[in-house]
Enzyme design. Sequence first.
Site, PDB file in Angstrom:
ATOM      1  N   ARG A   7       3.097  -0.058  15.546  1.00  0.00           N
ATOM      2  CA  ARG A   7       2.059   0.144  16.794  1.00  0.00           C
ATOM      3  C   ARG A   7       2.251  -0.318  17.974  1.00  0.00           C
ATOM      4  O   ARG A   7       2.256  -0.106  19.085  1.00  0.00           O
ATOM      5  CB  ARG A   7       0.378  -0.649  16.208  1.00  0.00           C
ATOM      6  CG  ARG A   7       0.319   0.577  15.875  1.00  0.00           C
ATOM      7  CD  ARG A   7      -1.922  -0.418  15.243  1.00  0.00           C
ATOM      8  NE  ARG A   7      -0.758  -1.239  14.133  1.00  0.00           N
ATOM      9  CZ  ARG A   7      -1.685  -1.835  13.458  1.00  0.00           C
ATOM     10  NH1 ARG A   7      -2.917  -2.504  13.552  1.00  0.00           N
ATOM     11  NH2 ARG A   7      -1.447  -3.626  12.430  1.00  0.00           N
ATOM     12  N   TYR A  12      -5.215  -7.309  -4.299  1.00  0.00           N
ATOM     13  CA  TYR A  12      -6.481  -6.204  -2.824  1.00  0.00           C
ATOM     14  C   TYR A  12      -6.534  -5.374  -4.544  1.00  0.00           C
ATOM     15  O   TYR A  12      -8.350  -4.760  -4.132  1.00  0.00           O
ATOM     16  CB  TYR A  12      -5.779  -5.739  -2.293  1.00  0.00           C
ATOM     17  CG  TYR A  12      -4.895  -5.747  -1.261  1.00  0.00           C
ATOM     18  CD1 TYR A  12      -5.348  -5.811   0.059  1.00  0.00           C
ATOM     19  CD2 TYR A  12      -3.354  -6.801  -0.603  1.00  0.00           C
ATOM     20  CE1 TYR A  12      -5.695  -6.203   1.056  1.00  0.00           C
ATOM     21  CE2 TYR A  12      -2.931  -6.762   0.353  1.00  0.00           C
ATOM     22  CZ  TYR A  12      -4.067  -6.209   1.447  1.00  0.00           C
ATOM     23  OH  TYR A  12      -3.709  -7.319   2.672  1.00  0.00           O
ATOM     24  N   ARG A  72       6.925  -5.131   9.547  1.00  0.00           N
ATOM     25  CA  ARG A  72       6.879  -3.468  10.711  1.00  0.00           C
ATOM     26  C   ARG A  72       6.702  -3.406  11.526  1.00  0.00           C
ATOM     27  O   ARG A  72       6.449  -2.892  12.832  1.00  0.00           O
ATOM     28  CB  ARG A  72       4.715  -4.291  10.997  1.00  0.00           C
ATOM     29  CG  ARG A  72       4.159  -5.140   9.666  1.00  0.00           C
ATOM     30  CD  ARG A  72       3.647  -3.678   9.275  1.00  0.00           C
ATOM     31  NE  ARG A  72       2.726  -3.607   8.527  1.00  0.00           N
ATOM     32  CZ  ARG A  72       1.400  -5.044   8.206  1.00  0.00           C
ATOM     33  NH1 ARG A  72       0.530  -4.353   9.016  1.00  0.00           N
ATOM     34  NH2 ARG A  72       1.011  -4.658   7.038  1.00  0.00           N
ATOM     35  N   ARG A 117       0.409   8.295  15.923  1.00  0.00           N
ATOM     36  CA  ARG A 117      -0.678   7.782  14.813  1.00  0.00           C
ATOM     37  C   ARG A 117      -2.371   8.897  16.290  1.00  0.00           C
ATOM     38  O   ARG A 117      -3.303   8.702  15.671  1.00  0.00           O
ATOM     39  CB  ARG A 117      -0.729   6.278  15.434  1.00  0.00           C
ATOM     40  CG  ARG A 117      -0.635   5.566  14.066  1.00  0.00           C
ATOM     41  CD  ARG A 117      -1.201   5.940  12.940  1.00  0.00           C
ATOM     42  NE  ARG A 117      -2.886   4.986  12.591  1.00  0.00           N
ATOM     43  CZ  ARG A 117      -3.602   4.765  12.900  1.00  0.00           C
ATOM     44  NH1 ARG A 117      -4.112   6.393  13.156  1.00  0.00           N
ATOM     45  NH2 ARG A 117      -4.568   4.277  12.636  1.00  0.00           N
ATOM     46  N   ASP A 140       3.088   1.696   2.815  1.00  0.00           N
ATOM     47  CA  ASP A 140       2.729   0.779   2.815  1.00  0.00           C
ATOM     48  C   ASP A 140       2.876   0.205   1.298  1.00  0.00           C
ATOM     49  O   ASP A 140       2.398   1.274   0.037  1.00  0.00           O
ATOM     50  CB  ASP A 140       0.856   0.936   2.393  1.00  0.00           C
ATOM     51  CG  ASP A 140       0.010  -0.269   3.572  1.00  0.00           C
ATOM     52  OD1 ASP A 140       0.302  -0.538   4.519  1.00  0.00           O
ATOM     53  OD2 ASP A 140      -0.075  -0.532   2.493  1.00  0.00           O
TER      54      ASP A 140
HETATM   55  O1  CP3 Z   1       7.681  -3.003   7.952  1.00  0.00           O
HETATM   56  C1  CP3 Z   1       7.440  -1.769   8.224  1.00  0.00           C
HETATM   57  O2  CP3 Z   1       7.510  -1.491   9.263  1.00  0.00           O
HETATM   58  C2  CP3 Z   1       7.238  -0.896   6.691  1.00  0.00           C
HETATM   59  C3  CP3 Z   1       5.992  -0.232   6.632  1.00  0.00           C
HETATM   60  C4  CP3 Z   1       5.228  -1.365   6.198  1.00  0.00           C
HETATM   61  C5  CP3 Z   1       3.656  -1.205   6.243  1.00  0.00           C
HETATM   62  N1  CP3 Z   1       2.701  -2.108   5.475  1.00  0.00           N
HETATM   63  C6  CP3 Z   1       2.864  -0.232   6.932  1.00  0.00           C
HETATM   64  C7  CP3 Z   1       2.207  -0.423   7.940  1.00  0.00           C
HETATM   65  C8  CP3 Z   1       4.918  -2.481   5.115  1.00  0.00           C
HETATM   66  C9  CP3 Z   1       5.699  -2.663   4.708  1.00  0.00           C
HETATM   67  C10 CP3 Z   1       3.943  -2.932   4.454  1.00  0.00           C
HETATM   68  C11 CP3 Z   1       3.364  -4.099   4.126  1.00  0.00           C
HETATM   69  C12 CP3 Z   1       1.446  -4.180   3.943  1.00  0.00           C
HETATM   70  N2  CP3 Z   1       1.267  -3.426   3.947  1.00  0.00           N
HETATM   71  C13 CP3 Z   1       1.322  -5.300   3.933  1.00  0.00           C
HETATM   72  C14 CP3 Z   1       2.550  -6.939   3.226  1.00  0.00           C
HETATM   73  C15 CP3 Z   1       3.157  -6.701   4.374  1.00  0.00           C
HETATM   74  C16 CP3 Z   1       2.486  -8.211   4.800  1.00  0.00           C
HETATM   75  O3  CP3 Z   1       2.688  -7.719   6.586  1.00  0.00           O
HETATM   76  O4  CP3 Z   1       1.942  -8.947   4.517  1.00  0.00           O
HETATM   77  C17 CP3 Z   1       0.468  -5.712   3.146  1.00  0.00           C
HETATM   78  C18 CP3 Z   1      -0.241  -6.810   3.204  1.00  0.00           C
HETATM   79  C19 CP3 Z   1      -0.024  -4.525   3.307  1.00  0.00           C
HETATM   80  C20 CP3 Z   1      -1.825  -3.925   3.763  1.00  0.00           C
HETATM   81  C21 CP3 Z   1      -2.309  -3.408   4.817  1.00  0.00           C
HETATM   82  N3  CP3 Z   1      -1.625  -2.412   5.787  1.00  0.00           N
HETATM   83  C22 CP3 Z   1      -3.001  -4.140   5.924  1.00  0.00           C
HETATM   84  C23 CP3 Z   1      -3.607  -5.856   5.550  1.00  0.00           C
HETATM   85  C24 CP3 Z   1      -3.286  -2.891   6.902  1.00  0.00           C
HETATM   86  C25 CP3 Z   1      -3.888  -3.540   8.176  1.00  0.00           C
HETATM   87  C26 CP3 Z   1      -3.345  -3.973   9.288  1.00  0.00           C
HETATM   88  C27 CP3 Z   1      -2.709  -3.974  10.156  1.00  0.00           C
HETATM   89  O5  CP3 Z   1      -1.711  -4.417  10.302  1.00  0.00           O
HETATM   90  O6  CP3 Z   1      -3.597  -3.074  11.058  1.00  0.00           O
HETATM   91  C28 CP3 Z   1      -2.125  -2.011   6.656  1.00  0.00           C
HETATM   92  C29 CP3 Z   1      -2.061  -1.047   7.401  1.00  0.00           C
HETATM   93  C30 CP3 Z   1      -0.790  -0.987   7.814  1.00  0.00           C
HETATM   94  N4  CP3 Z   1      -0.082  -1.099   7.079  1.00  0.00           N
HETATM   95  C31 CP3 Z   1      -0.222  -0.258   9.253  1.00  0.00           C
HETATM   96  C32 CP3 Z   1       1.144   0.074   9.320  1.00  0.00           C
HETATM   97  C33 CP3 Z   1       2.355   0.441  10.410  1.00  0.00           C
HETATM   98  C34 CP3 Z   1      -0.704  -0.278  10.807  1.00  0.00           C
HETATM   99  C35 CP3 Z   1      -1.566   0.527  10.693  1.00  0.00           C
HETATM  100  C36 CP3 Z   1      -1.675   1.394  12.299  1.00  0.00           C
HETATM  101  O7  CP3 Z   1      -1.329   2.540  12.603  1.00  0.00           O
HETATM  102  O8  CP3 Z   1      -3.192   1.288  12.237  1.00  0.00           O
END
Ligand code: CP3
Length: 354
Positions: free
Chosen positions: A32, A154, A28, A41, A77
Site C-alpha cells: 500500500r 491463525y 511487503r 486496490r 499471502d
Molecule cells: O512481501 C510481499 O510483498 C509479498 C506479499 C505478502 C503479503 N503477505 C501480502 C499482503 C507476504 C509475504 C505476506 C505474508 C503474510 N501475510 C504474513 C507474514 C509476514 C508478516 O507480516 O508477518 C502474515 C502474518 C500474513 C497475514 C496477513 N495478510 C495479515 C495479518 C494481513 C493484514 C495486515 C495488513 O498488513 O493489512 C494481510 C493482508 C496483506 N497481505 C496485504 C498485503 C499486501 C494488505 C492487503 C491490502 O491491500 O489490503
Amino acid sequence: MEETKKEYPFLMACRRQPARYTPIWMMRQAGRYMREYRALRKKFSFLEMCKNPELAAEVTLLPVQRLRVDAAIIFSDILLPLEPMGIELEFAKHEGPVIHHPIREVNQIDALRIIEPEEDLSFLMKAIRIVCRELEGKIPLIGFSGAPFTLASYIIEGGHSKNYILTKGLMYQNHSAWDGLMSKISEVLIRYLNAQIRSGVQALQLFDSWVGCLGPKDYEEYVLPYSKKVIDGVDKTVPLIHFATSSSTLLERMKQAGGDVIGVDWRVDLGEAWKRLGYDVAIQGNLDPVILLGPPDLIEKEVKRILDGVEGRPGHIFNLGHGILPNTPFDHVTALIEAVHQYSSKSPRKKEEG
Ligand code: CP3
C-alpha cells in the site's frame, strides 16, 4: 544461465559468498505504500488480486520496476493454502484476515485436506511462471509460506491474536490434537513450497511471524520438530530464509530447525544475533520499518549502523525487521535502497586498500 545465476548478489549472500554490495529487498515490498498498488486496490479486492495470475504478476513486478531491489517476492499471502485445506478465509476491511470457522476440535483437524498445490493453487504457480518470464533473469524471485506455528495460530484463533490463548491451550492441553494439526500443516507446506520451486522461484522464505510469543523450551518441544520437518522436506536446490519476529530468545533453536538464512527483526542487534547464530548461516534484517517514516538522514544513519555491525562479512541480506508500513513515503524507500547499495559497496577492506 548458470553463470548469471551465480552472480545475483541476493543468491550469493544467501550462500554466504562475497557479493559486489549488500543485497536488499523488503517484506511487503509490493503493497500500500505504492501509489500504483493503491490504484489497483480501488478496482480489486486483495484476494482477487492474489487469485488472478496476471494481476498478481503485475503487482509483484511493481517494486522491481520502480525500485532497485535485489529480489522480487511473489504477491500472495501466507493464508492462501488454507482455503483448499477446507478453511474459509476472508480479508475484512480494516480487520485483516478472518477465518470464519476456526479449527479447535479433533474432528475438524481430521477433516482438513492435504492439498495438491499445482491444482488447488494453480493461480499462484501460474503467477510465478509469468513473473519469472517477465523478470528475464534480472533478479531472483522469492516464493514463501507461513511456518507451521504461525499458520496454526491463525487456524485456531480465527485471526490475529494478542495472547494466543486458544493456540497455546491446544498446544499445552491436547498434545495429540496439536501434533495432528501441526503434522498436517507441515505436510501441506512441504508440497506447497516444492511446487513453488518447480514453478520457478529461486529462493524461499518461511514466515514464522508470531512464534515469538513462545518461550524457548516450548519452541523446542512444540514447534521446532515441525518447522524442521518442513525445511528438511523442501528441495535443497534453492536457499531458504527462516524468518520470525520477537525471536531473540529463539535464534539458536531456529537455526537448529534449519534454513540457509535466519531473518531477524530490529529487537536484536544484528551483529550480536549473527555472532550467537554462528557464521555458518547467513542473516537477513533488520531495520525497524518505523525508521522509514523518519527523514533520509536518520535512515542513512541506521543503515550505516546495521552495515557496520556486519563488519563486511559475506552473507548479509538487508531487509526490514518486518513488513513495510503502508504510510511509508516512497522516496524514503528509494533513499534506503540507495544508502544500502552505496555504503556496502565501499566495504572497510576496500577503504583500507584505497
Ligand atoms: O512481501 C510481499 O510483498 C509479498 C506479499 C505478502 C503479503 N503477505 C501480502 C499482503 C507476504 C509475504 C505476506 C505474508 C503474510 N501475510 C504474513 C507474514 C509476514 C508478516 O507480516 O508477518 C502474515 C502474518 C500474513 C497475514 C496477513 N495478510 C495479515 C495479518 C494481513 C493484514 C495486515 C495488513 O498488513 O493489512 C494481510 C493482508 C496483506 N497481505 C496485504 C498485503 C499486501 C494488505 C492487503 C491490502 O491491500 O489490503
